[in-house]
Design a protein around this motif. Structure first.
Motif, PDB file in Angstrom:
ATOM      1  N   LEU A 180      -4.565  -0.667  -9.192  1.00 55.33           N
ATOM      2  CA  LEU A 180      -4.100  -1.185  -7.902  1.00 55.33           C
ATOM      3  C   LEU A 180      -4.496  -0.288  -6.735  1.00 55.33           C
ATOM      4  N   LEU A 181      -4.717   1.011  -7.021  1.00 61.94           N
ATOM      5  CA  LEU A 181      -5.053   1.958  -5.960  1.00 61.94           C
ATOM      6  C   LEU A 181      -6.121   2.928  -6.478  1.00 61.94           C
ATOM      7  N   PRO A 182      -7.352   2.435  -6.666  1.00 60.46           N
ATOM      8  CA  PRO A 182      -8.394   3.243  -7.311  1.00 60.46           C
ATOM      9  C   PRO A 182      -8.849   4.469  -6.512  1.00 60.46           C
ATOM     10  N   LEU A 183      -8.763   4.446  -5.230  1.00 58.35           N
ATOM     11  CA  LEU A 183      -9.219   5.578  -4.410  1.00 58.35           C
ATOM     12  C   LEU A 183      -8.041   6.171  -3.642  1.00 58.35           C
ATOM     13  N   SER A 184      -6.978   6.491  -4.380  1.00 57.49           N
ATOM     14  CA  SER A 184      -5.766   6.973  -3.743  1.00 57.49           C
ATOM     15  C   SER A 184      -5.971   8.333  -3.090  1.00 57.49           C
ATOM     16  N   GLY A 225       0.806  -1.223   0.000  1.00 61.02           N
ATOM     17  CA  GLY A 225       0.000   0.000   0.000  1.00 61.02           C
ATOM     18  C   GLY A 225       0.834   1.265   0.000  1.00 61.02           C
ATOM     19  N   THR A 226       1.903   1.278   0.785  1.00 59.43           N
ATOM     20  CA  THR A 226       2.775   2.450   0.824  1.00 59.43           C
ATOM     21  C   THR A 226       3.393   2.693  -0.544  1.00 59.43           C
ATOM     22  N   CYS A 227       3.872   1.653  -1.189  1.00 60.05           N
ATOM     23  CA  CYS A 227       4.478   1.802  -2.513  1.00 60.05           C
ATOM     24  C   CYS A 227       3.450   2.227  -3.557  1.00 60.05           C
TER      25      CYS A 227
END
Length: 153
Positions: free
Chosen positions: A142-146, A109-111
């Motif tokens: 991979l991160l749709p709601l960043s 998640g951090t990356c």
């Protein structure tokens, strides 16, 4: 095409453009440089800048006995690129061997948040050493709601 996983596609590496094939091979090589005496889990990354003359940056995970100080391969590559004046990226390849679960290993998640800081249109290629297949996706998938800055960056 070997299959699909969500918004991702599993393809044969040989079907990708030569520059991306090189990126994937480079991530596998970078993995061999990982410093991971605690987890024994080697990860390599190769990052391609988005320019007329693309430049490739590599990274590997570097562990520390104080686990919170560990840095992932993806962030290592990005930090090297940014310190070289690059802030726009076309693609990142990540190589890890998750043979226990026989799955592709995606960025933590951090990356994911770190990658998306430099653009939501970065292509992501996940590979396993020795495999002819690669999972192709995007950082947005991979991160749709960043988390996004409200400061206009």
């Amino acid at each position: 095409m070997a299959g699909r996983e969500g918004d991702s596609e599993i393809v044969d590496v040989s079907s990708l453009e030569p520059k991306i094939q090189e990126l994937i091979k480079t991530s596998v090589e970078a993995r061999k440089l990982a410093y991971c005496p605690y987890s024994k889990f080697q990860v390599g990354a190769a990052l391609l800048s988005d320019e007329n003359e693309p430049v490739m940056y590599t990274g590997c995970n570097v562990e520390n006995v104080a686990y919170g100080m560990t840095i992932c391969a993806e962030r290592t590559a990005i930090v090297k690129a940014v310190s070289d004046g690059k802030q726009k990226f076309k693609a990142i390849a990540v190589a890890a061997d998750n043979s226990v679960q026989d799955k592709f290993t995606s960025p933590c998640g951090t990356c994911r948040q770190f990658i998306i800081e430099f653009g939501s249109d970065v292509d992501v290629y996940l590979t396993k050493p020795g495999s002819s297949n690669v999972l192709v996706t995007t950082i947005e998938s991979l991160l749709p709601l960043s988390f996004r800055s409200t400061f206009g960056h």
